[in-house]
Design a protein around this motif. Sequence first.
Motif, PDB file in Angstrom:
ATOM      1  N   ARG A  28      -2.466  -1.857   3.941  1.00  0.00           N
ATOM      2  CA  ARG A  28      -2.771  -0.998   5.088  1.00  0.00           C
ATOM      3  C   ARG A  28      -4.055  -1.480   5.759  1.00  0.00           C
ATOM      4  NH1 ARG A  28      -4.350   2.035   8.684  1.00  0.00           N
ATOM      5  NH2 ARG A  28      -3.791   4.225   8.927  1.00  0.00           N
TER       6      ARG A  28
ATOM      7  N   SER B 150     -10.431   0.291   1.292  1.00  0.00           N
ATOM      8  CA  SER B 150      -9.898  -0.293   0.054  1.00  0.00           C
ATOM      9  C   SER B 150      -8.893  -1.401   0.365  1.00  0.00           C
ATOM     10  CB  SER B 150      -9.211   0.794  -0.790  1.00  0.00           C
ATOM     11  OG  SER B 150     -10.098   1.858  -0.982  1.00  0.00           O
ATOM     12  N   CYS B 151      -7.857  -1.059   1.129  1.00  0.00           N
ATOM     13  CA  CYS B 151      -6.732  -1.999   1.324  1.00  0.00           C
ATOM     14  C   CYS B 151      -6.864  -2.915   2.538  1.00  0.00           C
ATOM     15  CB  CYS B 151      -5.423  -1.223   1.475  1.00  0.00           C
ATOM     16  SG  CYS B 151      -4.904  -0.376  -0.018  1.00  0.00           S
TER      17      CYS B 151
ATOM     18  N   SER C 200      -8.413   0.086   6.115  1.00  0.00           N
ATOM     19  CA  SER C 200      -8.842   0.935   5.002  1.00  0.00           C
ATOM     20  C   SER C 200     -10.032   0.311   4.274  1.00  0.00           C
ATOM     21  CB  SER C 200      -7.659   1.084   4.027  1.00  0.00           C
ATOM     22  OG  SER C 200      -8.125   1.275   2.718  1.00  0.00           O
TER      23      SER C 200
ATOM     24  N   ARG D 243      -8.801  13.808   0.298  1.00  0.00           N
ATOM     25  CA  ARG D 243     -10.106  13.536  -0.330  1.00  0.00           C
ATOM     26  C   ARG D 243     -11.153  13.315   0.763  1.00  0.00           C
ATOM     27  NH1 ARG D 243      -6.400   9.808  -1.259  1.00  0.00           N
ATOM     28  NH2 ARG D 243      -6.520   7.769  -0.269  1.00  0.00           N
TER      29      ARG D 243
ATOM     30  N   SER E 118       0.873  -1.191   0.000  1.00  0.00           N
ATOM     31  CA  SER E 118       0.000   0.000   0.000  1.00  0.00           C
ATOM     32  C   SER E 118       0.901   1.230   0.000  1.00  0.00           C
ATOM     33  CB  SER E 118      -0.889   0.024   1.246  1.00  0.00           C
ATOM     34  OG  SER E 118      -1.906  -0.935   1.137  1.00  0.00           O
ATOM     35  N   ARG E 119       0.681   2.098  -0.958  1.00  0.00           N
ATOM     36  CA  ARG E 119       1.588   3.224  -1.167  1.00  0.00           C
ATOM     37  C   ARG E 119       1.684   4.166   0.043  1.00  0.00           C
ATOM     38  NH1 ARG E 119       3.758   5.984  -5.653  1.00  0.00           N
ATOM     39  NH2 ARG E 119       2.865   4.503  -7.109  1.00  0.00           N
ATOM     40  N   CYS E 120       0.626   4.186   0.867  1.00  0.00           N
ATOM     41  CA  CYS E 120       0.666   5.104   2.018  1.00  0.00           C
ATOM     42  C   CYS E 120       1.515   4.546   3.161  1.00  0.00           C
ATOM     43  CB  CYS E 120      -0.752   5.405   2.514  1.00  0.00           C
ATOM     44  SG  CYS E 120      -1.594   3.942   3.126  1.00  0.00           S
TER      45      CYS E 120
ATOM     46  N   VAL F 258      -0.453   9.599   0.758  1.00  0.00           N
ATOM     47  CA  VAL F 258      -1.622   9.534  -0.133  1.00  0.00           C
ATOM     48  C   VAL F 258      -2.908   9.171   0.613  1.00  0.00           C
ATOM     49  CG1 VAL F 258      -0.450   9.081  -2.321  1.00  0.00           C
ATOM     50  CG2 VAL F 258      -0.943   7.166  -0.772  1.00  0.00           C
ATOM     51  N   ARG F 259      -2.842   9.136   1.944  1.00  0.00           N
ATOM     52  CA  ARG F 259      -4.069   8.808   2.675  1.00  0.00           C
ATOM     53  C   ARG F 259      -5.129   9.882   2.479  1.00  0.00           C
ATOM     54  NH1 ARG F 259      -2.231   7.086   8.569  1.00  0.00           N
ATOM     55  NH2 ARG F 259      -3.997   8.447   8.966  1.00  0.00           N
TER      56      ARG F 259
ATOM     57  N   VAL G 193       1.185   0.634  -4.545  1.00  0.00           N
ATOM     58  CA  VAL G 193      -0.061   0.967  -5.241  1.00  0.00           C
ATOM     59  C   VAL G 193      -1.001   1.656  -4.255  1.00  0.00           C
ATOM     60  CG1 VAL G 193      -1.116  -1.301  -4.767  1.00  0.00           C
ATOM     61  CG2 VAL G 193      -1.957   0.066  -6.679  1.00  0.00           C
ATOM     62  N   CYS G 194      -1.685   2.676  -4.742  1.00  0.00           N
ATOM     63  CA  CYS G 194      -2.777   3.272  -3.957  1.00  0.00           C
ATOM     64  C   CYS G 194      -4.043   3.140  -4.786  1.00  0.00           C
ATOM     65  CB  CYS G 194      -2.509   4.740  -3.631  1.00  0.00           C
ATOM     66  SG  CYS G 194      -3.945   5.471  -2.785  1.00  0.00           S
ATOM     67  N   PRO G 195      -4.890   2.167  -4.478  1.00  0.00           N
ATOM     68  CA  PRO G 195      -6.097   1.953  -5.285  1.00  0.00           C
ATOM     69  C   PRO G 195      -6.998   3.187  -5.352  1.00  0.00           C
ATOM     70  CG  PRO G 195      -5.702   0.079  -3.844  1.00  0.00           C
ATOM     71  CD  PRO G 195      -4.728   1.139  -3.444  1.00  0.00           C
ATOM     72  N   GLU G 196      -7.093   3.944  -4.248  1.00  0.00           N
ATOM     73  CA  GLU G 196      -8.004   5.099  -4.262  1.00  0.00           C
ATOM     74  C   GLU G 196      -7.494   6.198  -5.185  1.00  0.00           C
ATOM     75  OE1 GLU G 196      -8.954   6.129  -0.160  1.00  0.00           O
ATOM     76  OE2 GLU G 196      -9.521   4.048   0.245  1.00  0.00           O
TER      77      GLU G 196
HETATM   78  S1  SF4 Z   1      -6.177   3.222  -0.717  1.00  0.00           S
HETATM   79 FE1  SF4 Z   1      -5.869   4.077   1.322  1.00  0.00          FE
HETATM   80  S2  SF4 Z   1      -4.855   2.432   2.438  1.00  0.00           S
HETATM   81 FE2  SF4 Z   1      -4.676   1.937   0.291  1.00  0.00          FE
HETATM   82  S3  SF4 Z   1      -2.735   2.816  -0.340  1.00  0.00           S
HETATM   83 FE3  SF4 Z   1      -4.264   4.354  -0.750  1.00  0.00          FE
HETATM   84  S4  SF4 Z   1      -4.274   5.602   1.057  1.00  0.00           S
HETATM   85 FE4  SF4 Z   1      -3.263   3.715   1.603  1.00  0.00          FE
END
Ligand code: SF4
Length: 315
Positions: A102, A107-108, A105, A55, A11-13, A19-20, A43-46
Amino acid sequence: MDFPKPNIILSRCINIEAVRYDGGITNNEFAKILGNYVNYIPVCPEVSIGLGVPRDPIVIIKENNSYRLYQPKTELDLTSRMEEFSDEFLDSLREIDGFLLRSKSPSCGVSGTKIFDNPYASKPIEEGKGIFAKKVLEKFGYLAVEDELRLKNIEIMNHFLIKVFAFTELRETLNSLSSIKELINFHQRYKYLLMAYSQKILRTLGRVIAGIDGSKLQEIVFIYREEFYKAFSNIPSRGSHINVSQHIFGYFSKYLSNSEKERFFKLLDNYRKGLIHTTDLIRALRDYNLRYNNNYLTTQRYLNPYPEEFLLYKN
Ligand code: SF4
């Protein structure tokens, strides 16, 4: 013993970029150290589905037994965008050996993601997984897939690292395999680790590489890979590790005095009671092997499952 370099989706954050949703970053010591031994693919899916940083928060809503990804402020339902991105991204991956995502989340999150019954609820109705993490588990559930919070548990960390480094070594061995002998050597190195995870599969794999059923190399490789993955599905019981430790201890016991033997059995007893971790047990066996230098055991992955730094790691 050398270690191959695993390819890990991160997770990129986590340590990489702020990128959170709130513009923050998650600092994680374990992931930082692991970065010295693996190739991270962040990768940050969001962000990948077009959301900005910072955001408006997004949440998971459970509706008629299906899970929706929703942004309450904008009233956007992001479920299909996230699912499409996840499918495309995961289908594009090659030679991946694990995922470190992460926690919590929408997403993750592999664990601890809050799930609500409506977008504006303040209290969750349950905890589960993020939409991206769910897709990861559907497609790559046989790999090591964890989040940074679960990895604070030393036994989960041990299992995660064992899988990551074993599967990477298997992948590299099979990629360059020119004869069955190389696979037999690999199998021998993993004997005690496989014994801890599944005696049944250890025996099956032994028969597979012996070519008892007359299979060709390609078929052997196929079956070996599938069974090897299967062996590492679950964390072994303490009893399994004790059994393997006793086998390994058998190589040294003839050199030891009665009080030294008693010390070892006390250690096993403490392990059985959950007072020490599997990493402590492996370290103790490594110390015996350093003292008595058994060449065969030195090649065993059970005693060298991953870089030594993690055998000493405490959260
Ligand atoms: S979607 Fe959220 S938890 Fe996943 S990498 Fe992006 S900021 Fe981090």
